[in-house]
Scaffold this active site. Structure first.
Site, mmCIF file in Angstrom:
data_model
loop_
_atom_site.group_PDB
_atom_site.id
_atom_site.type_symbol
_atom_site.label_atom_id
_atom_site.label_comp_id
_atom_site.label_asym_id
_atom_site.label_seq_id
_atom_site.Cartn_x
_atom_site.Cartn_y
_atom_site.Cartn_z
ATOM 1 C CD GLN A 40 -3.761 -5.046 6.105
ATOM 2 O OE1 GLN A 40 -3.835 -4.143 5.799
ATOM 3 N NE2 GLN A 40 -3.751 -5.958 5.763
ATOM 4 C CG ASP A 82 -9.585 -0.819 4.900
ATOM 5 O OD1 ASP A 82 -9.757 -1.221 3.717
ATOM 6 O OD2 ASP A 82 -9.246 -0.856 5.980
ATOM 7 C CE LYS A 91 -3.596 -2.452 2.274
ATOM 8 N NZ LYS A 91 -4.375 -3.089 3.130
HETATM 9 N N1 LIG Z 1 -7.882 -2.777 6.968
HETATM 10 C C1 LIG Z 1 -7.197 -3.656 5.937
HETATM 11 N N2 LIG Z 1 -7.754 -3.341 5.165
HETATM 12 C C2 LIG Z 1 -7.673 -4.794 3.880
HETATM 13 O O1 LIG Z 1 -7.410 -4.313 2.583
HETATM 14 C C3 LIG Z 1 -7.423 -6.011 4.518
HETATM 15 C C4 LIG Z 1 -6.562 -5.889 5.560
HETATM 16 N N3 LIG Z 1 -7.331 -5.323 6.862
HETATM 17 N N4 LIG Z 1 -6.588 -7.615 5.694
HETATM 18 C C5 LIG Z 1 -6.149 -7.937 4.492
HETATM 19 C C6 LIG Z 1 -6.741 -7.992 3.369
HETATM 20 C C7 LIG Z 1 -6.011 -8.891 2.156
HETATM 21 N N5 LIG Z 1 -6.025 -8.095 1.436
HETATM 22 C C8 LIG Z 1 -4.952 -8.199 0.503
HETATM 23 C C9 LIG Z 1 -4.574 -6.819 -0.687
HETATM 24 C C10 LIG Z 1 -3.666 -6.979 -1.881
HETATM 25 C C11 LIG Z 1 -3.394 -8.347 -1.975
HETATM 26 C C12 LIG Z 1 -2.771 -8.433 -3.472
HETATM 27 O O2 LIG Z 1 -2.313 -7.755 -3.888
HETATM 28 N N6 LIG Z 1 -2.092 -9.725 -3.616
HETATM 29 C C13 LIG Z 1 -1.985 -9.948 -5.209
HETATM 30 C C14 LIG Z 1 -0.485 -10.604 -4.399
HETATM 31 C C15 LIG Z 1 0.645 -10.242 -3.468
HETATM 32 C C16 LIG Z 1 1.314 -11.054 -3.234
HETATM 33 O O3 LIG Z 1 2.461 -11.527 -3.676
HETATM 34 O O4 LIG Z 1 1.909 -11.712 -1.634
HETATM 35 C C17 LIG Z 1 -1.773 -10.473 -6.090
HETATM 36 O O5 LIG Z 1 -3.440 -11.091 -6.123
HETATM 37 O O6 LIG Z 1 -2.186 -9.968 -7.019
HETATM 38 C C18 LIG Z 1 -3.597 -9.599 -1.933
HETATM 39 C C19 LIG Z 1 -5.117 -9.316 -1.174
HETATM 40 C C20 LIG Z 1 -6.185 -6.536 2.136
HETATM 41 N N7 LIG Z 1 -6.833 -6.816 2.746
#
Ligand SMILES: Nc1nc(=O)c2c([nH]1)NC[C@@H]1CN(c3ccc(C(=O)N[C@@H](CCC(=O)O)C(=O)O)cc3)C=[N+]21
Length: 294
Positions: free
Chosen positions: A97, A120, A53
């Protein structure tokens, strides 16, 4: 054979649009939008997400601040920081988070966030507005899915949409949004979960299936109908012998589903990057609607 709903590509387009907006803001001598992220503890995945982020903020020209707390932090310490961020004229939006350690009441933390800075979209006031089809911050993952469907012009009106998983941040809000009276919406929604008797009975008839349960390769090709649109929100680290020590698994068994679907999101490169782009989108909305930036 399905076509790919390329979340990575669309997320880049959205970030480029936001970057152009930020450049205009800076040209008019105003300060850049500012996102703050609070990270509690040492969870590897959480650290990775928060760092990405921060990277996204740099990319679009936002200011960002990462606040780290040890996993032993008290609830009152966190609440104090939230109060400070709520009042700060230099902060447009912030996120805490998730998940948080057990000694901290997650609900209490979320309720303490000023809804106007809740990028969020997790605050009950914003969740309520979402359900009532009022203007508000939409939670980033559902917002990302809607935007992906919109940019690929996927018809949702009158379609049967089955969602698997009823989490507060994905499945439940997604079920509301897909049934709203705007585009993409107007679907007939079924929200399935761990007590659903026979999930396959629903997925087999669905025009759109959205999986958000966190069970690698759960949805198999034989469970969907020909031409279905498949959106995979699941992202689970599964240990393997690769240099990283794990690979990222979606809830969808990609090959068998792609053989039957019309459209499908990959993991990685689907919903994940869209989630990140929509957090940037919400932050610039927070900036533009802030009473401090007229
Ligand atoms: N307050 C809060 N807000 C959130 O938005 C929040 C959270 N807590 N806790 C956890 C989850 C999970 N989440 C993700 C964000 C980006 C990818 C992402 O970018 N994934 C990449 C891969 C990333 C990698 O390589 O690990 C993809 O799918 O291509 C995944 C999951 C946001 N979350």
């Amino acid at each position: 054979m399905a076509e790919i709903l390329d979340g990575l590509k669309v997320s880049k387009e959205i970030k480029a649009e936001i970057k152009a907006e930020v450049e205009k803001i800076l040209e008019s001598k105003r300060r850049a939008p500012h996102l703050v992220a609070i990270l509690v503890g040492n969870n590897g995945a959480s650290k990775a997400y928060v760092n990405s982020k921060v990277k996204d903020c740099e990319e679009v020209g936002f200011r960002s601040t990462l606040l780290k707390f040890p996993s032993t932090v008290s609830e009152s310490e966190l609440l104090e920081k939230i109060d400070e961020l709520n009042k700060s004229k230099a902060v447009d939006g912030f996120i805490v988070q998730l998940p948080l350690p057990d000694q901290i009441d997650q609900e209490k933390i979320i309720k303490a966030i000023d809804p106007r800075k809740d990028v969020d979209g997790f605050h009950p006031e914003n969740f309520g507005k979402m359900a009532l089809e009022m203007d508000t911050f939409l939670p980033a993952t559902p917002f990302g899915i809607l935007t992906l469907l919109e940019r690929y012009n996927i018809e949702t009106k009158g379609k049967d949409c089955v969602i698997i998983g009823r989490s507060k941040i994905v499945g439940r809000p997604m079920s509301i949004l897909m049934g709203r009276k705007d585009f993409p919406g107007n679907s007939t929604v079924t929200l399935t979960h761990s007590y659903t008797k026979d999930i396959e009975e629903y997925t087999k008839k669905a025009d759109i299936v959205i999986t958000a349960l966190g069970d690698p390769h759960f949805l198999k090709g034989e469970m969907i109908k020909d031409g279905a649109v498949i959106v995979d929100v699941g992202i689970t680290r599964v240990d393997d012998d690769s240099p990283k020590g794990y690979y990222l698994a979606g809830d969808v068994d990609f090959d068998s589903c792609a053989a039957k679907a019309s459209w499908i999101t990959p993991v990685p490169g689907g919903v994940g990057p869209m989630t990140r782009a929509m957090l940037m989108k919400n932050t610039i909305i927070a900036y533009k609607t802030s009473v401090y930036n007229d």
